[in-house]
Design an enzyme around this catalytic site. Structure first.
Site, PDB file in Angstrom:
ATOM      1  N   GLU A 108     -16.591  22.227 -15.050  1.00 20.82           N
ATOM      2  CA  GLU A 108     -16.042  23.321 -15.865  1.00 20.82           C
ATOM      3  C   GLU A 108     -15.191  22.824 -17.036  1.00 20.82           C
ATOM      4  O   GLU A 108     -13.994  23.073 -17.118  1.00 20.82           O
ATOM      5  CB  GLU A 108     -15.198  24.269 -14.998  1.00 20.82           C
ATOM      6  N   GLU A 161     -21.677  27.563  -8.164  1.00 20.96           N
ATOM      7  CA  GLU A 161     -20.553  27.951  -7.309  1.00 20.96           C
ATOM      8  C   GLU A 161     -20.480  29.462  -7.221  1.00 20.96           C
ATOM      9  O   GLU A 161     -20.616  30.167  -8.225  1.00 20.96           O
ATOM     10  CB  GLU A 161     -19.215  27.501  -7.919  1.00 20.96           C
TER      11      GLU A 161
HETATM   12  C1  GAL Z   1     -14.105  26.810  -9.920  1.00 25.35           C
HETATM   13  C2  GAL Z   1     -13.975  25.312  -9.790  1.00 25.35           C
HETATM   14  C3  GAL Z   1     -13.866  24.900  -8.340  1.00 25.35           C
HETATM   15  C4  GAL Z   1     -12.880  25.762  -7.612  1.00 25.35           C
HETATM   16  C5  GAL Z   1     -13.283  27.197  -7.764  1.00 25.35           C
HETATM   17  C6  GAL Z   1     -12.404  28.163  -7.051  1.00 25.35           C
HETATM   18  O1  GAL Z   1     -13.659  27.238 -11.158  1.00 25.35           O
HETATM   19  O2  GAL Z   1     -15.052  24.649 -10.380  1.00 25.35           O
HETATM   20  O3  GAL Z   1     -13.478  23.542  -8.291  1.00 25.35           O
HETATM   21  O4  GAL Z   1     -11.602  25.560  -8.147  1.00 25.35           O
HETATM   22  O5  GAL Z   1     -13.274  27.551  -9.118  1.00 25.35           O
HETATM   23  O6  GAL Z   1     -12.838  29.489  -7.259  1.00 25.35           O
END
Ligand code: GAL
Length: 655
Positions: free
Chosen positions: A153, A305
């Site tokens: 990110e 994710e």
């Molecule tokens: C994303 C990030 C992850 C974790 C996640 C939590 O933005 O890539 O490492 O922090 O959020 O929601």
């Protein structure tokens, strides 16, 4: 170029970020047992492992990662191996303070969190390249490796001195001469003329309003610098493993990256997506990001994710009610995802995210979250052979451009209430609620595959983009534009007349007298609906084929909506139902219809290849008419003419 198919090999990738360095090695064995149980076939490893891999400058600790990669491979689980460069170890900042970014008011962002690196720091880039090189050399030939995941990110800015020098170099490349820069930035205003490149700074804290063209260029520069960090690491891993695809994960509709440009540098486009389970429009905000990501990927993409349960970064963090995780995961598959992954595999017991869910939560394998993850793993395995590699295509393109967003998101505008992303969401929501699936496109893209092009708002349009839109309409396309479109050129210079003359002619506007922004909650009456957010004092040139007037108030009788031929202009934001109905009517006129007639409001129907996904976003069961005979791939049953979907129910119908 390798792509997602090379990693997925006919499966839907299913898994998540796996941070085993947070756990004793005994737990790893438990992890792989549960992964097998849930049909996890892919995990992303090493995202935040820099200090484990390089505990002191130049040291390398690969033993634990060797054992882990072997263990995963022995259990048939592929590895998306990350470069750990988004979370530098404390020693880097301590020994090299030049690697730490500065905020616009000169404060340092210290270690102790993550993403404390300056994109412009030569030292950071050197150390990031070194660890990347060694990871690629060591694991490039490992049989578990399926994909590279660069950094995480990318999202940081830096206003420090090294960034300032890089900004000047970037500006020199863009403008060549100081004269050109002074012209583009309009530095005649407020005595800002530059006589030397060394005088130029990032738009640091200033007493009053900053030069908007400078701010816009700094946003462009920041996106480009981060992209350089990405491509530098990508090129290293590519040199070692040209056959292994490379990705970096986007945040959903993130302000800081020109994702069109970035996507072109990736083998696999991936995104992180966290709609709020309590948001009644959560499914729509997910759909928007999924449509955007598919369009950037121009094919299958990766949901890198999502959360199996609650996140921990909202004010109040709600878990997902039973069935919602499956519904939103299959929504992503419907919209072209060939990978459904999570942050993270096992919920942490320590650290800043210990209250963020994992696929295996604190409740462990008996917890509802893991049980639902397991069910989803089985569903994905069942449908994968029929789904992967297929395209979801839409007849409508919504145009979006980061440069227009950056230019619009500035101080001292006609209204602070107008937010580019909110307007985009409102228009996408209207189309979504009309059961119309959309692609996204850049305003300079070839639009010939579409029947309808929708521009919620593009405040800044280049000449090339304007010519593209004019050509599109000339060749028979239907175009609908929202207000504040075509106002500025690429230097954020207002075009004569307040809106590009070619566009005014296209829509039948003679004069744009004034913008009349509305107060929060204020509406303006238009014939048949209420306008929100904005209104305009427009004079039609008599060439318009259809107008909808404002009623009452200062603008009484002036056009709120104009159509000339196949080109529509909306000078206000109609209330949601009115925008939905208007866009549905225009789409139907352009030959674009929903996948099914008579769909209940809470049901989404999305086509992917010859499959029809039906998604019930409601908590009540609902019956949907699906004329003909089909097979539901999820239940492996025949479906004739109608199907009942339970709460959050999904069907994947094959003819
Ligand atoms: C994303 C990030 C992850 C974790 C996640 C939590 O933005 O890539 O490492 O922090 O959020 O929601």
């Amino acid at each position: 170029m390798p792509g997602l198919a090379d990693a997925a090999r006919g499966r839907i990738l299913f898994g998540g970020d796996y941070n085993p360095e947070q756990w004793p090695e005994e737990t790893w064995h438990e992890d792989v047992r549960l992964m097998k149980d849930a049909r996890v076939n892919s995990v992303t490893v090493g995202v935040f492992s820099w200090s484990k891999l390089e505990p002191e400058p130049g040291a390398r600790e690969f033993g634990w990662l060797d054992r882990l990669m072997d263990l995963l491979h022995d259990h048939g689980i592929g590895v998306v191996l990350a470069t750990p460069t988004s979370a530098p170890p404390p020693w880097l900042g301590r020994l090299h303070p030049d690697t730490l970014p500065r905020t616009e008011d000169g404060r340092t962002e210290w270690w102790g969190g993550r993403q404390h690196f300056s994109h412009s720091s030569a030292t950071y880039r050197r150390c990031a390249a070194a660890i990347t090189e060694d990871l690629a050399a060591r694991y490039g030939g490992h049989p578990a490796l399926t994909m590279w995941h660069i950094n995480n990110e990318y999202c940081t800015a830096d206003y420090g001195d090294e960034a300032a020098a890089a900004f000047r170099r970037w500006l020199r490349r863009r403008y060549g001469t100081l004269d050109a820069l002074n012209t583009a930035w309009g530095t005649a205003f407020w005595s800002q003329g530059y006589d030397t490149w060394d005088g130029i700074l990032p738009p640091r804290l200033a007493h009053y309003l900053r030069n908007p063209a400078q701010v816009l260029d700094f946003r462009r520069f920041t996106s480009d610098m981060l992209l350089e960090c990405y491509t530098a690491e990508r090129d290293i891993v590519r040199r070692h493993t040209p056959h292994i695809p490379v990705t970096t994960n986007f945040m959903p509709l993130w302000f800081g990256q020109d994702a069109w440009r970035w996507a072109g540098e990736e083998d696999v486009v991936s995104v992180d997506l966290y709609p709020d389970p309590r948001d009644p429009l959560g499914a729509q905000s997910g759909a928007l990001v999924q449509d955007m990501t598919r369009s950037q990927a121009r094919g299958p993409w990766m949901l890198m994710e999502q959360a199996a349960g609650p996140v921990n970064w909202r004010g109040v963090n709600h878990p997902k009610p039973r069935g919602l995780n499956r519904l939103w995961s299959l929504q992503a598959v419907a919209r072209g995802a060939d990978a459904v992954c999570y942050f993270q595999w096992r919920q942490s017991r320590q650290g800043a995210e210990k209250f963020h869910s994992g696929m295996v939560g604190h409740a462990g394998e008996r917890g509802r979250t893991f049980q639902e993850v397991k069910e989803l793993g089985a569903d994905l395995a069942r449908i994968a052979p029929h789904v992967t590699g297929r395209h979801s295509r839409a007849g409508i393109a919504v145009l979006h451009d980061w440069h227009a967003w950056w230019a619009a998101a500035q101080e001292a505008r006609p209204s602070r209430e107008v937010d580019h992303a909110d307007v985009l969401r409102a228009w996408h929501r209207a189309l979504w609620q009309a059961h119309l699936t959309t692609d996204f496109a850049h305003p300079e893209h070839d639009l010939s595959a579409y029947r309808l092009v929708v521009v919620p708002q593009l405040y800044l349009l280049t000449d090339a983009a304007i010519e593209n839109l004019l050509g599109w309409v000339r060749r028979g396309g239907t175009l609908v534009c929202g207000f504040l479109t075509g106002v500025a050129d690429e230097d954020d210079r207002v075009r004569p007349g307040g809106m590009d003359a070619r566009l005014r002619e296209l829509f039948g506007i003679r004069t744009l007298h004034e913008w009349w922004p509305l107060e929060p909650g204020q509406t303006v009456d238009c014939e048949g609906f209420a306008g929100t957010l904005w209104s305009e004092e427009l004079e039609a040139d008599g060439a318009a084929d259809e107008t909808v007037p404002y009623r009452g108030g200062e603008l009484d009788g002036l056009p709120a909506v104009l159509r000339r031929g196949r080109a529509w202009y909306l000078s206000t934001l109609p209330e949601p139902e009115a925008l939905r109905d208007l866009l549905a009517r225009i789409a139907a006129g352009a030959g674009v219809r929903p996948e099914l007639d008579g769909l209940p409001a809470q049901v989404e129907a999305v086509r992917r290849g010859d499959l029809l996904f039906l998604l019930n976003h409601g908590r009540e069961p609902v019956t949907v008419a699906v004329p003909g005979t089909h097979r539901d791939l999820l239940t492996e049953t025949a479906v004739t003419d109608r199907i009942t979907l339970g709460r959050y129910g999904v069907a994947v119908l094959r003819p």
